[in-house]
Design an enzyme around this catalytic site. Structure first.
Site, mmCIF file in Angstrom:
data_model
loop_
_atom_site.group_PDB
_atom_site.id
_atom_site.type_symbol
_atom_site.label_atom_id
_atom_site.label_comp_id
_atom_site.label_asym_id
_atom_site.label_seq_id
_atom_site.Cartn_x
_atom_site.Cartn_y
_atom_site.Cartn_z
ATOM 1 N N THR A 2 2.346 -8.085 -0.562
ATOM 2 C CA THR A 2 2.166 -7.829 1.003
ATOM 3 C C THR A 2 1.787 -9.214 1.672
ATOM 4 O OG1 THR A 2 1.319 -7.009 3.023
ATOM 5 C CG2 THR A 2 0.079 -6.887 0.881
ATOM 6 N N ASP A 57 0.204 -9.634 4.229
ATOM 7 C CA ASP A 57 -0.836 -9.298 4.993
ATOM 8 C C ASP A 57 -2.155 -9.668 4.016
ATOM 9 O OD1 ASP A 57 0.489 -8.636 6.767
ATOM 10 O OD2 ASP A 57 0.236 -6.533 7.224
ATOM 11 N N ARG A 66 -1.213 -6.371 10.435
ATOM 12 C CA ARG A 66 -1.367 -4.996 11.144
ATOM 13 C C ARG A 66 -2.665 -4.282 11.130
ATOM 14 N NH1 ARG A 66 3.010 -1.697 11.735
ATOM 15 N NH2 ARG A 66 1.978 0.110 12.119
ATOM 16 N N MET A 107 1.592 -12.168 11.952
ATOM 17 C CA MET A 107 1.774 -10.529 11.449
ATOM 18 C C MET A 107 0.370 -10.451 11.049
ATOM 19 S SD MET A 107 5.255 -9.761 9.634
ATOM 20 C CE MET A 107 6.743 -9.344 10.513
ATOM 21 N N ASP A 159 0.923 -1.202 -0.106
ATOM 22 C CA ASP A 159 0.132 0.034 0.089
ATOM 23 C C ASP A 159 0.762 1.201 0.076
ATOM 24 O OD1 ASP A 159 -2.386 1.733 0.550
ATOM 25 O OD2 ASP A 159 -1.844 1.585 2.658
ATOM 26 N N GLY A 160 1.980 1.314 0.936
ATOM 27 C CA GLY A 160 2.532 2.622 1.104
ATOM 28 C C GLY A 160 3.490 2.771 -0.289
ATOM 29 N N HIS A 187 9.207 -12.623 11.943
ATOM 30 C CA HIS A 187 9.649 -12.536 10.265
ATOM 31 C C HIS A 187 9.777 -13.680 9.426
ATOM 32 C CE1 HIS A 187 9.810 -8.410 11.917
ATOM 33 N NE2 HIS A 187 9.834 -8.096 10.610
HETATM 34 O O1 F6P Z 1 3.074 -5.368 5.987
HETATM 35 C C1 F6P Z 1 3.624 -6.361 6.376
HETATM 36 C C2 F6P Z 1 4.191 -6.680 7.634
HETATM 37 O O2 F6P Z 1 4.675 -8.108 7.492
HETATM 38 C C3 F6P Z 1 3.165 -6.300 8.804
HETATM 39 O O3 F6P Z 1 2.140 -7.623 9.022
HETATM 40 C C4 F6P Z 1 4.315 -5.902 9.958
HETATM 41 O O4 F6P Z 1 3.381 -5.217 10.828
HETATM 42 C C5 F6P Z 1 5.181 -5.438 9.210
HETATM 43 O O5 F6P Z 1 5.333 -5.574 7.838
HETATM 44 C C6 F6P Z 1 6.385 -5.597 10.109
HETATM 45 O O6 F6P Z 1 7.419 -4.766 9.150
HETATM 46 P P1 F6P Z 1 9.015 -4.508 9.587
HETATM 47 O O7 F6P Z 1 9.913 -5.102 8.545
HETATM 48 O O8 F6P Z 1 9.157 -3.028 9.697
HETATM 49 O O9 F6P Z 1 9.129 -5.299 11.112
#
Ligand code: F6P
Length: 385
Positions: free
Chosen positions: A161, A163, A207, A205, A139-140, A309
């Protein structure tokens, strides 16, 4: 097979030359935002399709938009994309910092200051003489892509993503792999949880959307699934655990999305300094929070595992490789037809084009009255309501 040996260009047969008379001479690709499994399948598909079908030169932009801001790139050949299909991550690198319009860096006194590098980004883009830039992101990243489209840059978006919360597409690649990782973890937690008669919580994960928690929970036979879309009531969760105990099953398996929240409360965030440059709170800790909350009310021991992760890394499932490949090749086709300002998307098994402006920061959440939710509740899964 001359293209396999050639560094970046190939000889096209005359049929292809006529077919793609419009042609693409030089294209760029970048991967932005959090990584996921299947990114390399997209890079491979875009690179190979651009070279094999269009005799184009492919420029790999490094580390998302940061590579365009600071002019970091390299030429990709077909040979560079050999053996990357089963690889997790992205061979181009990525970052979820590096926003060209509001680039965050540490200024004096360790304060975060924002810089607008958008003009510099456009200048670097022009220097590269790209006919199209493929922006692979969530999205971003795709919203940044849309802003550059409005400034006249020829861009095609490719959605990713874990998500699975992007509007306009049924699935994003990376999601199925993440669900599989979470569902495998649940299978493992099941045996140890049952043996020890414990409540096992798995934090996954997600968000703003609970797709991973819900589908992994269904696949892994979870008894309780908590997602951001349905703020949970502690009483309902405790009731489910007690009912199971009374019914002769003194253990429970719970999946919690990181963005899940108690009714009337905000999601749990961690204030790690390392995330200050991202400009967005890092979620995490809801699993432990619930473990502490329920511990005082039940006799069973409670343990929490945070999958983190591991859901983003490693070998992509075949589904994500195929989806990545299809989106990549269709994106190149759309670029040849100059259909810029669109995102390739999967809708009812077909790859279609969706205007990037339609994304507009909208999150595709799990509809609370969906079949998926109904399926879960009709087999007795507690969703905390
Ligand atoms: O957007 C994908 C995601 O995996 C989210 O579920 C999670 O909050 C975020 O990325 C974590 O990102 P980072 O790599 O900054 O820990």
């Amino acid at each position: 097979m001359t293209w396999l040996r050639s560094p970046s260009r190939n000889r096209l047969n005359s049929w292809n030359k006529t077919k793609y008379a419009m042609g693409l001479k030089r294209i760029g690709i970048l991967t932005g935002g959090g990584d996921c499994s299947g990114l390399n399948a997209v890079i491979r598909a875009v690179t190979r399709s651009a070279i094999i079908e269009h005799d184009a030169e492919v420029v790999g932009i490094e580390d998302g938009f940061e590579g365009l801001i600071f002019d970091r790139h390299r030429i990709l050949s077909v040979a560079d994309t050999k053996e990357i299909l089963p690889l997790g991550g992205t061979i181009l690198g990525t970052t979820n910092k590096g926003h060209p319009f509001e680039y965050r860096e540490f200024g004096k006194d360790s304060r975060v200051v924002k810089q607008d590098y958008s003009k510099q980004t456009v200048e670097n883009f022009k220097k590269l003489e790209l006919d199209c830039l493929f922006v692979v992101g969530g999205d971003g990243t795709l919203q940044i892509a849309q802003r550059f489209c409005e400034m006249g840059l020829p861009i095609i978006g490719i959605p990713k993503t874990i998500d699975n919360d992007l509007v306009g597409t049924d699935y994003t690649f990376g999601y199925q792999t993440a669900v599989q990782v979470a569902s495998d973890a649940l299978d493992r937690l099941h045996t140890t949880g049952e043996s020890h008669q414990r409540v096992m919580i798995l934090e996954v994960m997600g968000r703003d959307a609970g797709w991973i928690a819900l589908e992994a929970g269904l696949a892994g036979g979870a008894h309780i699934i908590l997602i951001p879309e349905i703020p949970y009531q502690l009483d309902r969760v405790l009731e489910k655990i007690r009912l199971r105990e009374e019914g002769g099953s003194p253990f429970s398996i719970m999946v919690v999305a990181e963005g899940a929240k108690k009714i009337g409360k905000d999601p749990i965030t961690s204030e790690a300094a390392s995330t200050r440059l991202q400009g967005m709170a890092q979620l995490g800790g809801v699993g432990d929070y619930i473990a502490r909350e329920i511990s005082g009310h039940i006799d069973l021991e409670v343990r929490c595992t945070v999958l983190g992760h591991t859901q983003r890394g490693g070998t992509p499932l075949a589904f994500d490789r195929v989806l990545g490949t299809r989106l990549g090749t269709e994106a190149v086709q759309a670029a040849a037809e100059k259909k810029f300002g669109n995102m390739v998307a999967l809708q009812a098994r077909e790859v279609v084009l969706v205007p990037l402006k339609n994304l507009a920061g909208i999150v595709r959440q799990v509809p609370v009255d969906s079949q998926l939710i109904r399926s879960a509740e009709s087999i007795g899964v507690c969703l905390g309501r």
